[in-house]
Motif scaffolding. Sequence first.
Motif, PDB file in Angstrom:
ATOM      1  N   HIS A  40       1.020  -0.898  -0.136  1.00 39.73           N
ATOM      2  CA  HIS A  40       0.087   0.046   0.225  1.00 39.73           C
ATOM      3  C   HIS A  40       0.868   1.228   0.061  1.00 39.73           C
ATOM      4  N   GLN A  44      -4.753   3.203  -1.994  1.00 42.56           N
ATOM      5  CA  GLN A  44      -6.379   3.072  -1.536  1.00 42.56           C
ATOM      6  C   GLN A  44      -6.909   4.310  -1.595  1.00 42.56           C
ATOM      7  N   HIS A 102      -8.009   4.946  -5.609  1.00 44.33           N
ATOM      8  CA  HIS A 102      -8.498   3.730  -6.192  1.00 44.33           C
ATOM      9  C   HIS A 102      -7.500   3.238  -7.414  1.00 44.33           C
ATOM     10  N   GLU A 132     -15.278   3.046  -4.616  1.00 44.47           N
ATOM     11  CA  GLU A 132     -14.479   2.407  -3.378  1.00 44.47           C
ATOM     12  C   GLU A 132     -14.855   0.751  -3.312  1.00 44.47           C
ATOM     13  N   GLU A 169     -12.648  -2.461  -3.541  1.00 49.02           N
ATOM     14  CA  GLU A 169     -12.310  -3.422  -2.519  1.00 49.02           C
ATOM     15  C   GLU A 169     -12.607  -4.921  -3.000  1.00 49.02           C
TER      16      GLU A 169
END
Length: 689
Positions: free
Chosen positions: A226, A401, A404, A425, A429
């Motif tokens: 991330h 994150q 996106h 979002e 996910e």
Amino acid sequence: MADENYSELDEVPTASLGKWIFLIVVAAVSFWSQATVTEERFVPALNVIANKFNIPDDIAGATLMAAGASSPELFSSFVALFITHSSLGLGTVFGSEVFNQLIICAGAVYSSKTGKLELNRAVVTREVFFYALGIVALFFALQDTEPVADDPSGIDHIVINFADAVMVFIGYVFYVMVCANMDAVVGFVTRFVCCGGGDGSGKANAMALSTDTSTSYGSTYGSVRHESIQLGGSAPFMMPHTSSLAAEPKGNFDTVEYHTAKHGGKSTGHVFSASAKAESDFVDDDHSVHSDPHRQPSMPNDFGKYSDGRELMNFKFLVSKEKPSDDHRLLDIEVNTYEERLSCFMWQRSYFYNKARFANHGWNLRWFSLMHDQVYSVPDRANFERHKIRYPAFTEIVIDQNRHIIKLCNPNPKKRNFYLMAPSEEIMEQVVEKFTSIMNVHIQQIKDAGGLVASSPDSEGEGIDSNEDVESLIEFPSNGSLFGKILFVLLYPVRVLMHFTSPDVRTLDSEGNPNATLGNATIAVISCLLWLIVGSYAMVASLEALAELMDIPDAVIGYTVSAAGTSLPNYVASAVAARNGFGNMAVSNALGSNTFNIMIGLGLPWVLYTSFGTGFEPYDELRNEGITEGVLILGAVLLLLVVLLLQSGFVLYMWHGHLFVVCYVGYLVYVIGGAISGSDTQDEQLSKT
């Protein structure tokens, strides 16, 4: 003597209606041809060259790609200086400066979903500083004036020598250096200017912004990292060049309702399942996408649908007119538990625009199918099956994150990585979770094979037979508007000529890797240069002829018609960018383009002309018809923007946009009114002699 002068004044240039129409059509076609060859051929070819030579993103964006994006202004300046010897090129640059700063900024604010744009202080400050530096250098370069004996009008001419030209041009060298070291510059200013020393807080804050490890997706073998993904080129929705997508303030991004040319209006998505018995409604044996009989299409479709691809084979020719968005909304998620497949729309970053400052095709919408151990995608266009990509067996995923964005790392270091952007979002996910599952399958397959990375299947020998995700210049826009279809037919001869004389480097293999070689890109660049020279000459010659017919100075037609014609594509792209949450980049690009237009669009031709064209003798063929006042106007408009930004804390509001439009209308009135009054004054002077 007076009677003779009056008889000369009565000889106002006249022309038939046919000549007027011809000149207007030539000017309009030249605007279109320059914009099209720049976006569809020149920028991709330059991008391939930059990638082949591994030119850093910031340097490539500020040099090669900036030259490509601003080529209409640059080439009009070259043609007006070297061939027609007029001030239209200078007027085009001046008018484009004002248009970019006022109209593009206003359009970006109007397109924002919140009625305001939050701007990145560091990026905007950089662009404002160098634009101001260019204006100051240009002002001093234009100070020398003198009368010219062979000009009967008595108007002073501006004298530009080699030193003046270098003074204007050299500033861009420093601009490129700052762009290439932007992180270091921002770090220095933050630590020693804003924070009063190196206490380390700035570094800690930067790390906090760039890393996020709060979510786990259950990766057993592969790497799921991330971080704030660094994108050196254009960001989604025709973004300008920045050192990182993170430069876009989060406030602009969070409130966006995604809009695209193919999805007019707000998109609302659904999650729906495909049962085992209805599996053919979605994907057949070769992973073709078909419609769901229980869902309504998101866009009207005049053609009948078929459910299994076999019942209506007599009408198979109609299939090529369908595209994924005919059956799916932008935010839809399709789940088929029988096939272990998840399908949805995502944007994929284009290899051929990844270093561009501003590109309409920077990111392309594709319909993805995530299977048990494979990933496929097709573009949202007609004949989509002929442009299917099968992705490599990736073993690493990088996730941004906040924005996106997903990076699929290619296990082959010689091949491209893939950058994807989810439109919501929820999709982000589910897609990340599915990608992680697929990656774990890949890792297990590698372990079973003794640590060897298995090559991708053959894809049944079906590679991509055309351009990347964009339609060919000669492909009829079957899903376009009536107006677009009429324009296509009218411009078809020019399209065919451009298609067959300027190579398209945007070709991919079945795994999405570029096929273009350095030789292909070089040939494409040469052909594009020829097109731009011819197009610029046609534009300059036709507009100068129109200026003569209207009895106005060449510079005035440059300030108005030429400037708007060359800048209009940037306005459209900026409006779409702001509508989708990237208004800061649109505003920064407008200011960056202004810097390029002054320092390169004017400085480079002057350097070449005063060295090779005149043998280092001064250039004195520019009439001072309001040119010095034009520079002062540029400075005043920039000062207005700076004051507004400082007063609002680097936020542009809707009323700022209204003010910009009023200022631009006032600018046009001033320029056109000045041209008319100047012409009347000159006539009066001649009548008295």
